[in-house]
Motif scaffolding. Structure first.
Motif, PDB file in Angstrom:
ATOM      1  N   MET A 210     -61.840 -21.867 -20.010  1.00 40.57           N
ATOM      2  CA  MET A 210     -60.674 -21.002 -20.185  1.00 40.57           C
ATOM      3  C   MET A 210     -60.460 -20.193 -18.904  1.00 40.57           C
ATOM      4  O   MET A 210     -61.417 -19.902 -18.180  1.00 40.57           O
ATOM      5  CB  MET A 210     -60.934 -20.053 -21.373  1.00 40.57           C
ATOM      6  CG  MET A 210     -59.704 -19.326 -21.895  1.00 40.57           C
ATOM      7  SD  MET A 210     -60.101 -18.266 -23.340  1.00 40.57           S
ATOM      8  CE  MET A 210     -60.330 -19.474 -24.632  1.00 40.57           C
ATOM      9  N   SER A 211     -59.222 -19.815 -18.629  1.00 41.73           N
ATOM     10  CA  SER A 211     -58.986 -18.919 -17.492  1.00 41.73           C
ATOM     11  C   SER A 211     -59.461 -17.511 -17.870  1.00 41.73           C
ATOM     12  O   SER A 211     -59.477 -17.146 -19.057  1.00 41.73           O
ATOM     13  CB  SER A 211     -57.502 -18.877 -17.122  1.00 41.73           C
ATOM     14  OG  SER A 211     -56.794 -18.166 -18.111  1.00 41.73           O
ATOM     15  N   ALA A 212     -59.824 -16.734 -16.859  1.00 42.31           N
ATOM     16  CA  ALA A 212     -60.278 -15.358 -17.129  1.00 42.31           C
ATOM     17  C   ALA A 212     -59.142 -14.527 -17.714  1.00 42.31           C
ATOM     18  O   ALA A 212     -59.375 -13.659 -18.568  1.00 42.31           O
ATOM     19  CB  ALA A 212     -60.827 -14.734 -15.851  1.00 42.31           C
ATOM     20  N   THR A 213     -57.912 -14.786 -17.291  1.00 41.80           N
ATOM     21  CA  THR A 213     -56.793 -14.000 -17.824  1.00 41.80           C
ATOM     22  C   THR A 213     -56.582 -14.298 -19.316  1.00 41.80           C
ATOM     23  O   THR A 213     -56.423 -13.373 -20.123  1.00 41.80           O
ATOM     24  CB  THR A 213     -55.493 -14.265 -17.026  1.00 41.80           C
ATOM     25  OG1 THR A 213     -55.310 -15.668 -16.921  1.00 41.80           O
ATOM     26  CG2 THR A 213     -55.536 -13.647 -15.658  1.00 41.80           C
ATOM     27  N   ASP A 214     -56.601 -15.586 -19.685  1.00 41.91           N
ATOM     28  CA  ASP A 214     -56.460 -15.919 -21.114  1.00 41.91           C
ATOM     29  C   ASP A 214     -57.613 -15.310 -21.917  1.00 41.91           C
ATOM     30  O   ASP A 214     -57.414 -14.798 -23.025  1.00 41.91           O
ATOM     31  CB  ASP A 214     -56.474 -17.440 -21.320  1.00 41.91           C
ATOM     32  CG  ASP A 214     -55.121 -18.077 -21.011  1.00 41.91           C
ATOM     33  OD1 ASP A 214     -54.151 -17.333 -20.769  1.00 41.91           O
ATOM     34  OD2 ASP A 214     -55.048 -19.321 -20.999  1.00 41.91           O
ATOM     35  N   MET A 215     -58.812 -15.393 -21.350  1.00 37.01           N
ATOM     36  CA  MET A 215     -60.000 -14.904 -22.071  1.00 37.01           C
ATOM     37  C   MET A 215     -59.872 -13.404 -22.349  1.00 37.01           C
ATOM     38  O   MET A 215     -60.073 -12.936 -23.474  1.00 37.01           O
ATOM     39  CB  MET A 215     -61.254 -15.206 -21.226  1.00 37.01           C
ATOM     40  CG  MET A 215     -62.550 -15.263 -21.987  1.00 37.01           C
ATOM     41  SD  MET A 215     -63.028 -13.709 -22.713  1.00 37.01           S
ATOM     42  CE  MET A 215     -63.577 -12.808 -21.268  1.00 37.01           C
TER      43      MET A 215
END
Ligand code: NAP
Length: 267
Positions: A210-215
């Motif tokens: 997952m991307s850090a922003t989505d996470m």
């Protein structure tokens, strides 16, 4: 330009990159002033400058090594003295991917110091202050390896199991004192963590990363929804509730005056 009304100050550890830097961004946009902690002062300063320009929030930078008693004590002092602090995000952490038998004991100890000791001491510094002020939020970044310790290095998994158990206990002890606790259990997240831990993230199947922003965005929705434990990738919360329900169901049978019948020598 100010984005939202002031919500006090969030102190975010490990804010110089990855997940912590995204928390800093999102919390500033939610109206928090920030205290950003990590070792790399230049990276913290450049993030602070961008966030001040973009959000108008006050952003302070503290260069501290949380693997070191002096660094921990510096941040403890801030948590102890700064009455504007309303949120602590315990995010700084390192991992490892090699098995125990191939791991350097000194590195394992350093990981325990950062992932467990620093997180505990910072929490213990701020918790009484939050209690005295009647509120506050503690976000602890654990990992899915807290419940899947076979996945990576066992010491790493054990440090994150500690973070989960500590968070559950904190919630039990502090929720009626106005304190919100959230343990976040990210799965594989695209950050420098993986390269530092010995397996660059490019080597993982993209379907599990997952991307850090989505996470972080998902975890903040979980916080808003009042979740104690947030697993950003888990599709069905009923699965976690069943897992947690099974744990709770053991409780009445975990301590008795006699051993279980199956364990009696002459049974
Ligand atoms: P990252 O990009 O490597 O970030 C780690 C942060 O911790 C950096 O800001 C680093 O800054 C800081 N840090 C490392 N050692 C430190 C020390 N001794 N003292 C103070 N700060 C220190 O990795 P990340 O993925 O964002 O990791 C953040 C948290 O998420 C960790 O607790 C990790 O265990 C957890 N997590 C990550 C994943 C994943 O797949 N990425 C999955 C589950 C959980 P400096 O180097 O500037 O000190």
């Amino acid at each position: 330009m100010s984005t939202q009304s002031n919500k006090g100050t969030a102190l975010v550890t490990g804010a110089s990159s990855g997940i912590g830097a995204v928390y800093a961004d999102r919390l500033a946009r939610r109206g928090y002033d920030l205290i950003l902690v990590a070792r790399n002062r230049d990276r913290l300063a450049s993030l602070a400058s961008r966030l001040t320009t973009e959000t108008g929030r006050s952003v302070e930078v503290i260069a501290a090594d949380l693997g070191d008693d002096r660094g921990i004590a510096n941040v403890e002092r801030i948590l102890d003295n700064d009455a504007s602090i309303t949120m602590l995000v315990n995010n700084a952490g390192v991992g490892a991917t090699a098995p125990l038998l191939e791991s350097d004991p000194a590195k394992m100890e350093a990981m325990i110091k950062l992932n467990v000791v620093a997180l505990t001491r910072l929490t213990q510094a701020v918790a009484p202050k939050f209690v005295a002020r009647g509120g506050g939020t503690i976000i602890n970044i654990a990992s899915i390896v807290a419940i899947a310790p076979e996945a990576l290095n066992g010491v790493y998994g054990a440090t994150k199991a500690y973070v989960l158990a500590f968070s559950q206990s904190l919630h039990h002890e502090l929720s009626d004192k106005g304190i919100r606790v959230q343990a976040v259990l990210p799965g594989a997240t695209s950050t420098e963590f993986w390269a530092i831990a010995g397996r660059p993230v490019e080597n993982l199947p993209s379907a599990i990363v997952m991307s850090a922003t989505d996470m972080v965005d998902a975890s903040l929705v979980g916080l808003d929804q009042g979740e104690l434990v947030t697993i950003p990738a888990l599709p069905d919360i009923a699965d976690w509730n069943a897992f947690e329900g099974a744990r709770q169901a053991l409780r009445p049978n975990l301590s008795h005056s006699r051993p279980a019948a199956r364990l009696l020598a002459n049974a």
